[in-house]
Scaffold this active site. Structure first.
Site, PDB file in Angstrom:
ATOM      1  N   HIS A  71      -1.660  -4.555  -5.138  1.00 39.16           N
ATOM      2  CA  HIS A  71      -1.430  -5.202  -3.848  1.00 39.16           C
ATOM      3  C   HIS A  71      -2.082  -6.575  -3.879  1.00 39.16           C
ATOM      4  O   HIS A  71      -3.072  -6.789  -4.589  1.00 39.16           O
ATOM      5  CB  HIS A  71      -1.966  -4.358  -2.690  1.00 39.16           C
ATOM      6  CG  HIS A  71      -3.460  -4.187  -2.682  1.00 39.16           C
ATOM      7  ND1 HIS A  71      -4.320  -5.048  -2.030  1.00 39.16           N
ATOM      8  CD2 HIS A  71      -4.258  -3.239  -3.251  1.00 39.16           C
ATOM      9  CE1 HIS A  71      -5.568  -4.641  -2.193  1.00 39.16           C
ATOM     10  NE2 HIS A  71      -5.562  -3.541  -2.932  1.00 39.16           N
ATOM     11  N   ASP A  73      -2.679  -8.350  -0.800  1.00 36.78           N
ATOM     12  CA  ASP A  73      -3.429  -8.642   0.424  1.00 36.78           C
ATOM     13  C   ASP A  73      -4.905  -8.348   0.194  1.00 36.78           C
ATOM     14  O   ASP A  73      -5.266  -7.594  -0.727  1.00 36.78           O
ATOM     15  CB  ASP A  73      -2.889  -7.838   1.604  1.00 36.78           C
ATOM     16  CG  ASP A  73      -3.096  -6.336   1.463  1.00 36.78           C
ATOM     17  OD1 ASP A  73      -2.826  -5.803   0.361  1.00 36.78           O
ATOM     18  OD2 ASP A  73      -3.522  -5.683   2.439  1.00 36.78           O
ATOM     19  N   ASP A 102     -10.254  -6.842  -6.195  1.00 42.54           N
ATOM     20  CA  ASP A 102      -9.438  -6.003  -5.312  1.00 42.54           C
ATOM     21  C   ASP A 102      -8.461  -6.877  -4.523  1.00 42.54           C
ATOM     22  O   ASP A 102      -8.786  -7.336  -3.458  1.00 42.54           O
ATOM     23  CB  ASP A 102     -10.367  -5.232  -4.371  1.00 42.54           C
ATOM     24  CG  ASP A 102      -9.642  -4.268  -3.456  1.00 42.54           C
ATOM     25  OD1 ASP A 102      -8.473  -3.959  -3.725  1.00 42.54           O
ATOM     26  OD2 ASP A 102     -10.252  -3.849  -2.450  1.00 42.54           O
ATOM     27  N   GLU A 137      -1.903  -3.118   1.757  1.00 44.57           N
ATOM     28  CA  GLU A 137      -2.675  -1.951   1.335  1.00 44.57           C
ATOM     29  C   GLU A 137      -3.953  -1.799   2.143  1.00 44.57           C
ATOM     30  O   GLU A 137      -4.360  -0.682   2.484  1.00 44.57           O
ATOM     31  CB  GLU A 137      -3.014  -2.067  -0.157  1.00 44.57           C
ATOM     32  CG  GLU A 137      -3.602  -0.783  -0.778  1.00 44.57           C
ATOM     33  CD  GLU A 137      -5.115  -0.664  -0.646  1.00 44.57           C
ATOM     34  OE1 GLU A 137      -5.644   0.429  -0.915  1.00 44.57           O
ATOM     35  OE2 GLU A 137      -5.773  -1.649  -0.257  1.00 44.57           O
ATOM     36  N   GLU A 138      -4.576  -2.930   2.468  1.00 50.02           N
ATOM     37  CA  GLU A 138      -5.874  -2.884   3.144  1.00 50.02           C
ATOM     38  C   GLU A 138      -5.786  -2.363   4.575  1.00 50.02           C
ATOM     39  O   GLU A 138      -6.808  -2.062   5.199  1.00 50.02           O
ATOM     40  CB  GLU A 138      -6.531  -4.265   3.122  1.00 50.02           C
ATOM     41  CG  GLU A 138      -6.806  -4.815   1.722  1.00 50.02           C
ATOM     42  CD  GLU A 138      -7.848  -4.024   0.941  1.00 50.02           C
ATOM     43  OE1 GLU A 138      -8.360  -3.018   1.474  1.00 50.02           O
ATOM     44  OE2 GLU A 138      -8.139  -4.397  -0.197  1.00 50.02           O
ATOM     45  N   ASP A 164      -2.072   2.336 -11.032  1.00 44.94           N
ATOM     46  CA  ASP A 164      -2.470   1.534  -9.872  1.00 44.94           C
ATOM     47  C   ASP A 164      -3.959   1.217  -9.980  1.00 44.94           C
ATOM     48  O   ASP A 164      -4.606   1.538 -10.975  1.00 44.94           O
ATOM     49  CB  ASP A 164      -2.143   2.292  -8.582  1.00 44.94           C
ATOM     50  CG  ASP A 164      -1.931   1.370  -7.374  1.00 44.94           C
ATOM     51  OD1 ASP A 164      -2.591   0.321  -7.300  1.00 44.94           O
ATOM     52  OD2 ASP A 164      -1.111   1.713  -6.494  1.00 44.94           O
TER      53      ASP A 164
END
Length: 414
Positions: A71, A73, A102, A137-138, A164
């Site tokens: 991801h 975001d 992240d 995702e967050e 992932d």
């Protein structure tokens, strides 16, 4: 450069901050500009305006594809607490910025790997490769990876495996008893339960009149929850082999390791009252549990109600998820992943260990597509580095970023 795009996901209930989706679209344009070979040779599909699928068609359509998921975001930053620019700065051979670990790391490393392979004439793998990049995702992934998964399921695209995000590689002696460099591969994830506890009385009144306090009732309930933690699950090593390396004393002495063996509890928000001289008529608290393999959502909920033992305190569930299915650590997919790590760290005293992640990833939206789901971050990280994820001064060594690029190249070739 990738970190300079402020692709920040704010919670939908945040009334002070709104998501700037122009930054997300600018990031798309950045990818197109920086990776011309990827955009020439791979098929790109935009999902729900902001999420991305890149399909690299293989020569053998009879074998299942590989998904490399990530991801782009990121969580918000408190800029005043950062020593470095939270949206991209290189200092002392470290790349700092929100998303450095992240999770723009995986987006950029996998794209760099494929761009380099294409540029050097490797135009087609044997197995079709999908890069699936979510944009939310967050905040749960319901508009990103959940929609990507739905799109692929409807087209009957079922992968051999999904790779992932997960835990970074741990150096030797990060924990007592772990004397090798170790790649923890997430074969499962904890579940979760989020709920509100509420106390409502019929009326409020002047604070000078003594009456039973909603804050007192709720505080006693929270104190009972806080003073009655969940017990470690028996034989937890069978579902989390990572733990077999540590004695009970070592586990009990480490809050991080302790969180692997039992369901955890966090009291996160308490709200009541508007004015100092008015006794409020209601009080609310929010509680979060991460549920270990061996416990269930119902077990956690019922145990909490039993501990509170007060009918004046009501519970309203906000969200829940059972612990994930456990992926095999002996199948072809896991062995290929393990071989790739061994190649990457050839010459080191190195081990690959299955682990249950204590956090959650977007893989929860893919349980219906494959049973082979593995969660990794192919870069060395200390416990201090791990603490910067969602914290301050998140960063990665340039050398570790380069190793991540090489890792995804090796993985695709394998």
């Amino acid at each position: 450069q990738a970190l300079s795009f402020k692709t920040v996901s704010y919670d939908k209930t945040d009334t002070e901050n709104k998501i700037d989706y122009n930054q997300f679209l600018d990031f798309h344009n950045f990818l197109q500009y920086k990776f011309p070979f990827v955009h020439l040779h791979l098929n790109k599909t935009i999902i729900n305006k902001y999420s991305l699928i890149y399909r690299w068609d293989g020569t053998n359509s009879n074998i299942k594809p590989l998904f490399i998921n990530a991801h782009y975001d990121v969580v918000p930053v408190e800029q005043s607490k950062w020593k470095y620019n939270p949206f991209g700065e290189i200092n002392n051979e470290i790349i700092y910025g929100r998303g450095a670990l992240d999770n723009k790391l995986i987006v950029m490393a996998s794209m760099e790997a494929i761009e380099a392979m294409l540029k050097n004439g490797f135009l087609q793998p044997k197995r079709t490769i999908y890069l699936c990049f979510g944009h939310d995702e967050e905040i749960g992934g319901v508009e990103g990876h959940k929609m990507i998964s739905k799109y692929l399921y409807e087209r009957k695209v079922f992968p051999e495996a999904i790779i992932d995000e997960g835990s970074p590689i741990l150096g030797p002696n990060v924990f007592p008893g772990l004397n090798k460099m170790t790649a923890p591969v997430g074969i499962s994830e904890k579940g979760y339960l989020y709920y509100r506890l509420m106390v409502n009385l019929n009326s409020s009144g002047h604070s000078s009149i003594i009456s039973e306090s909603v804050i007192g009732i709720l505080s006693r309930a929270l104190a009972r929850i806080d003073s009655n933690p969940f017990e470690p699950v028996d034989n937890i090593e069978s579902t989390n082999p990572f733990l077999k390396y540590f004695s009970k004393d070592v586990i009990n002495g480490s809050p991080l390791l302790t969180s692997f063996v039992k369901t955890t509890t966090s009291l996160t928000i308490v709200r009541s009252g508007d004015k100092v001289n008015i006794a409020p008529s209601s009080a609310t608290a929010w509680v979060s549990h991460r549920i270990v393999q061996g416990n269930t959502v119902d077990y956690v909920k019922n145990r909490i109600l039993e501990i509170i033992n007060d009918t004046r305190v009501s519970m309203e569930i906000d969200d829940h998820l059972e612990p994930s299915p456990i992926s095999s650590n002996s199948c072809y997919s896991f062995q290929t992943l393990k071989d790739t790590f061994q190649q990457q760290f050839n010459g080191y005293n190195f081990e690959v260990l299955p682990i249950q992640l204590i956090a959650n990833t977007d893989t929860r939206h893919y349980w219906n597509l494959t049973s082979n789901i593995y969660r990794i971050t192919p870069a060395l990280g200390s416990t201090q580095d791990i603490s910067t994820i969602h914290g301050n001064n998140e960063g990665i060594l340039i050398d570790e970023y380069l190793k991540s690029i090489h890792f995804y190249k090796k993985l695709i070739l394998n």
